[in-house]
Every structure is written in structure tokens, then in C-alpha cells.
Design a protein around this motif. Structure first.
Motif, PDB file in Angstrom:
ATOM      1  N   TYR A  87       0.830  -1.213   0.000  1.00 13.38           N
ATOM      2  CA  TYR A  87       0.000   0.000   0.000  1.00 13.38           C
ATOM      3  C   TYR A  87       0.866   1.265   0.000  1.00 13.38           C
ATOM      4  O   TYR A  87       0.606   2.214  -0.754  1.00 13.38           O
ATOM      5  CB  TYR A  87      -0.910   0.048   1.225  1.00 13.38           C
ATOM      6  CG  TYR A  87      -2.110  -0.864   1.214  1.00 13.38           C
ATOM      7  CD1 TYR A  87      -2.585  -1.461   0.060  1.00 13.38           C
ATOM      8  CD2 TYR A  87      -2.797  -1.109   2.398  1.00 13.38           C
ATOM      9  CE1 TYR A  87      -3.689  -2.282   0.079  1.00 13.38           C
ATOM     10  CE2 TYR A  87      -3.909  -1.937   2.427  1.00 13.38           C
ATOM     11  CZ  TYR A  87      -4.349  -2.520   1.264  1.00 13.38           C
ATOM     12  OH  TYR A  87      -5.445  -3.334   1.288  1.00 13.38           O
ATOM     13  N   LEU A  88       1.869   1.282   0.859  1.00 10.57           N
ATOM     14  CA  LEU A  88       2.723   2.464   0.973  1.00 10.57           C
ATOM     15  C   LEU A  88       3.510   2.722  -0.302  1.00 10.57           C
ATOM     16  O   LEU A  88       3.642   3.875  -0.737  1.00 10.57           O
ATOM     17  CB  LEU A  88       3.654   2.328   2.175  1.00 10.57           C
ATOM     18  CG  LEU A  88       2.986   2.408   3.544  1.00 10.57           C
ATOM     19  CD1 LEU A  88       3.963   2.020   4.642  1.00 10.57           C
ATOM     20  CD2 LEU A  88       2.415   3.799   3.788  1.00 10.57           C
ATOM     21  N   VAL A  89       4.029   1.672  -0.907  1.00 12.84           N
ATOM     22  CA  VAL A  89       4.778   1.839  -2.157  1.00 12.84           C
ATOM     23  C   VAL A  89       3.854   2.372  -3.248  1.00 12.84           C
ATOM     24  O   VAL A  89       4.208   3.312  -3.983  1.00 12.84           O
ATOM     25  CB  VAL A  89       5.459   0.512  -2.589  1.00 12.84           C
ATOM     26  CG1 VAL A  89       5.962   0.590  -4.026  1.00 12.84           C
ATOM     27  CG2 VAL A  89       6.596   0.181  -1.644  1.00 12.84           C
ATOM     28  N   ILE A  90       2.671   1.799  -3.371  1.00 17.13           N
ATOM     29  CA  ILE A  90       1.714   2.270  -4.384  1.00 17.13           C
ATOM     30  C   ILE A  90       1.350   3.733  -4.142  1.00 17.13           C
ATOM     31  O   ILE A  90       1.326   4.546  -5.076  1.00 17.13           O
ATOM     32  CB  ILE A  90       0.449   1.380  -4.404  1.00 17.13           C
ATOM     33  CG1 ILE A  90       0.786  -0.002  -4.962  1.00 17.13           C
ATOM     34  CG2 ILE A  90      -0.670   2.032  -5.210  1.00 17.13           C
ATOM     35  CD1 ILE A  90      -0.323  -1.029  -4.806  1.00 17.13           C
ATOM     36  N   THR A  91       1.101   4.080  -2.889  1.00 15.41           N
ATOM     37  CA  THR A  91       0.752   5.462  -2.556  1.00 15.41           C
ATOM     38  C   THR A  91       1.870   6.420  -2.926  1.00 15.41           C
ATOM     39  O   THR A  91       1.634   7.455  -3.571  1.00 15.41           O
ATOM     40  CB  THR A  91       0.429   5.584  -1.053  1.00 15.41           C
ATOM     41  OG1 THR A  91      -0.662   4.720  -0.744  1.00 15.41           O
ATOM     42  CG2 THR A  91       0.079   7.001  -0.676  1.00 15.41           C
ATOM     43  N   CYS A  92       3.092   6.094  -2.518  1.00 17.01           N
ATOM     44  CA  CYS A  92       4.227   6.969  -2.820  1.00 17.01           C
ATOM     45  C   CYS A  92       4.460   7.104  -4.324  1.00 17.01           C
ATOM     46  O   CYS A  92       4.740   8.206  -4.815  1.00 17.01           O
ATOM     47  CB  CYS A  92       5.488   6.450  -2.134  1.00 17.01           C
ATOM     48  SG  CYS A  92       5.473   6.638  -0.354  1.00 17.01           S
ATOM     49  N   ILE A 140       8.259  14.882  -4.843  1.00 19.80           N
ATOM     50  CA  ILE A 140       8.655  13.784  -5.723  1.00 19.80           C
ATOM     51  C   ILE A 140       9.892  13.084  -5.160  1.00 19.80           C
ATOM     52  O   ILE A 140       9.926  11.857  -5.032  1.00 19.80           O
ATOM     53  CB  ILE A 140       8.922  14.292  -7.163  1.00 19.80           C
ATOM     54  CG1 ILE A 140       7.615  14.749  -7.812  1.00 19.80           C
ATOM     55  CG2 ILE A 140       9.612  13.219  -7.999  1.00 19.80           C
ATOM     56  CD1 ILE A 140       7.820  15.545  -9.097  1.00 19.80           C
ATOM     57  N   VAL A 141      10.884  13.858  -4.792  1.00 15.42           N
ATOM     58  CA  VAL A 141      12.122  13.280  -4.241  1.00 15.42           C
ATOM     59  C   VAL A 141      11.834  12.545  -2.933  1.00 15.42           C
ATOM     60  O   VAL A 141      12.307  11.421  -2.725  1.00 15.42           O
ATOM     61  CB  VAL A 141      13.197  14.376  -4.042  1.00 15.42           C
ATOM     62  CG1 VAL A 141      14.382  13.854  -3.248  1.00 15.42           C
ATOM     63  CG2 VAL A 141      13.646  14.915  -5.391  1.00 15.42           C
ATOM     64  N   ARG A 142      11.046  13.161  -2.063  1.00 14.74           N
ATOM     65  CA  ARG A 142      10.716  12.517  -0.784  1.00 14.74           C
ATOM     66  C   ARG A 142       9.942  11.214  -1.000  1.00 14.74           C
ATOM     67  O   ARG A 142      10.161  10.232  -0.299  1.00 14.74           O
ATOM     68  CB  ARG A 142       9.878  13.462   0.083  1.00 14.74           C
ATOM     69  CG  ARG A 142      10.677  14.542   0.753  1.00 14.74           C
ATOM     70  CD  ARG A 142       9.800  15.471   1.541  1.00 14.74           C
ATOM     71  NE  ARG A 142       9.178  14.779   2.672  1.00 14.74           N
ATOM     72  CZ  ARG A 142       8.698  15.391   3.738  1.00 14.74           C
ATOM     73  NH1 ARG A 142       8.755  16.708   3.828  1.00 14.74           N
ATOM     74  NH2 ARG A 142       8.151  14.716   4.712  1.00 14.74           N
ATOM     75  N   SER A 143       9.035  11.206  -1.968  1.00 13.08           N
ATOM     76  CA  SER A 143       8.246  10.001  -2.232  1.00 13.08           C
ATOM     77  C   SER A 143       9.115   8.870  -2.766  1.00 13.08           C
ATOM     78  O   SER A 143       8.973   7.718  -2.348  1.00 13.08           O
ATOM     79  CB  SER A 143       7.111  10.308  -3.210  1.00 13.08           C
ATOM     80  OG  SER A 143       6.197  11.217  -2.641  1.00 13.08           O
ATOM     81  N   VAL A 147       9.978   5.284  -0.933  1.00 11.62           N
ATOM     82  CA  VAL A 147       9.847   3.956  -1.540  1.00 11.62           C
ATOM     83  C   VAL A 147      11.103   3.143  -1.254  1.00 11.62           C
ATOM     84  O   VAL A 147      11.026   1.970  -0.872  1.00 11.62           O
ATOM     85  CB  VAL A 147       9.574   4.053  -3.059  1.00 11.62           C
ATOM     86  CG1 VAL A 147       9.753   2.701  -3.737  1.00 11.62           C
ATOM     87  CG2 VAL A 147       8.182   4.596  -3.322  1.00 11.62           C
ATOM     88  N   ALA A 148      12.264   3.763  -1.406  1.00 10.80           N
ATOM     89  CA  ALA A 148      13.515   3.057  -1.117  1.00 10.80           C
ATOM     90  C   ALA A 148      13.563   2.639   0.355  1.00 10.80           C
ATOM     91  O   ALA A 148      13.971   1.517   0.668  1.00 10.80           O
ATOM     92  CB  ALA A 148      14.710   3.947  -1.468  1.00 10.80           C
ATOM     93  N   GLN A 149      13.136   3.518   1.250  1.00 12.00           N
ATOM     94  CA  GLN A 149      13.114   3.197   2.681  1.00 12.00           C
ATOM     95  C   GLN A 149      12.146   2.041   2.962  1.00 12.00           C
ATOM     96  O   GLN A 149      12.446   1.154   3.757  1.00 12.00           O
ATOM     97  CB  GLN A 149      12.709   4.421   3.501  1.00 12.00           C
ATOM     98  CG  GLN A 149      13.677   5.579   3.441  1.00 12.00           C
ATOM     99  CD  GLN A 149      14.979   5.246   4.126  1.00 12.00           C
ATOM    100  OE1 GLN A 149      15.927   4.814   3.500  1.00 12.00           O
ATOM    101  NE2 GLN A 149      15.013   5.443   5.424  1.00 12.00           N
ATOM    102  N   ILE A 150      10.994   2.060   2.330  1.00 18.10           N
ATOM    103  CA  ILE A 150       9.991   1.000   2.524  1.00 18.10           C
ATOM    104  C   ILE A 150      10.535  -0.332   2.048  1.00 18.10           C
ATOM    105  O   ILE A 150      10.414  -1.354   2.730  1.00 18.10           O
ATOM    106  CB  ILE A 150       8.676   1.355   1.787  1.00 18.10           C
ATOM    107  CG1 ILE A 150       8.005   2.554   2.451  1.00 18.10           C
ATOM    108  CG2 ILE A 150       7.736   0.161   1.753  1.00 18.10           C
ATOM    109  CD1 ILE A 150       6.908   3.190   1.612  1.00 18.10           C
ATOM    110  N   LEU A 151      11.154  -0.346   0.873  1.00 15.91           N
ATOM    111  CA  LEU A 151      11.683  -1.593   0.320  1.00 15.91           C
ATOM    112  C   LEU A 151      12.830  -2.159   1.160  1.00 15.91           C
ATOM    113  O   LEU A 151      13.046  -3.365   1.182  1.00 15.91           O
ATOM    114  CB  LEU A 151      12.119  -1.385  -1.127  1.00 15.91           C
ATOM    115  CG  LEU A 151      10.984  -1.052  -2.105  1.00 15.91           C
ATOM    116  CD1 LEU A 151      11.528  -0.782  -3.493  1.00 15.91           C
ATOM    117  CD2 LEU A 151       9.929  -2.141  -2.114  1.00 15.91           C
TER     118      LEU A 151
END
Length: 160
Positions: A87-92, A140-143, A147-151
Motif C-alpha cells: 500500500y505504501l509503495v503504491i501510494t508513494c 517527488i524526491v521525498r516520495s 519507496v527506497a526506505q519501505i523496500l
């Protein structure tokens, strides 16, 4: 790297404090000029509006942490960590994609607005609205960074 980011964070906070101070001083000046001297100053309202616009976008882009933003997390909170990560990756990616897709038209419009100026302060609208471009690029950069942090499993919302 961490010390550089911390220094940049403090400078971003300083800009936000400066904007809030300018808004407050303009507001107080307007009150004094209107009620003490009976000579209202029109430019103070415009200064407050421009300062507020810059403060909101600047702070949303640079000073607020992810958890400080208004979020609707009913689905994320109810999900298991693996699904939450999806969910978080899709949202970002949706946020970054939407802002990236709109960025060329936004830049075109903001640069076009150089032909107009504010009524009293005569600030060009491209300068006034350029904060939105800064905001969009920062989000955009933060998102993408998130994603990298989530993964990597380092996002705080995954552990929640």
C-alpha cells in the motif's frame, strides 16, 4: 551525510521561521496602522497572503515529517506488514507520478505568469508561485526516497 541533512533541515526550519515572522510583523503593522494611526496599509494583507502561501508549501515540502502530514490510514493500519508495504509503495509512487506528470505544465504556467504582478507589492506571479514548483520537486524526491526506505524495511509505518 546525516550531519549535512540535519544542517539542511535546520536551514529549512529557519526559512519557515523567517516567513512566519514576516507574516506576524506585517499583521501587527496592519493592526497598528489601522487602529492607532487610522491609516490602513493595503500591502500588508498582500504580504501576509504571499508569506502564508510560501510558508504552507515550504513547510509541507521541507519541515514537516511524514507523520506530521494529514493522512488517511484506515486501510494501511488494518493491513499486515507485507500488505502495508505494498500500500505504501503504491501510494508513494502515485504521488510522485502525479506530481511528475504535472510538473512540465506547472513549470510552463508559472513561467508564463511572469507577465502579471501582484496589485500592491508588484511581485511577479512567477516568483510568487515558484514555491509550488519547489514543493512538487521536493515531494517527488521525498516520495521516491520513501519507496527506497519501505523496500529496505526502514519506514516507520511498516513497523506500526
Amino acid at each position: 551525510m546525516h550531519s549535512v541533512l540535519a544542517w539542511l533541515q535546520r536551514r529549512a526550519d529557519n526559512v519557515a521561521v523567517g516567513l512566519l515572522t514576516a507574516i506576524f510583523l506585517s499583521f501587527i503593522l496592519q493592526i497598528v496602522s489601522r487602529y492607532v494611526f487610522r491609516q490602513p496599509l493595503g500591502w500588508t494583507l498582500e504580504a501576509c497572503l504571499l508569506g502564508w502561501m510560501w510558508l504552507v508549501f515550504w513547510s509541507a515540502a521541507f519541515t514537516l515529517k511524514e507523520k506530521d502530514h494529514v493522512r488517511f490510514t484506515i486501510l494501511i493500519d488494518a493491513a499486515q506488514p507485507r500488505v502495508r508495504r505494498i500500500y505504501l509503495v503504491i501510494t508513494c509512487l502515485c504521488i510522485a507520478g502525479a506530481l511528475a506528470a504535472s510538473l512540465p505544465a506547472t513549470v510552463d504556467y508559472v513561467t508564463f505568469m511572469k507577465i502579471e504582478k501582484t496589485s500592491l507589492l508588484k511581485v511577479r506571479f512567477d516568483a510568487a508561485f515558484s514555491v509550488y514548483i519547489i514543493f512538487a520537486v521536493a515531494v517527488i524526491v521525498r516520495s521516491v526516497w520513501r519507496v527506497a526506505q519501505i523496500l529496505r524495511g526502514q519506514d516507520e509505518d511498516i513497523q506500526a
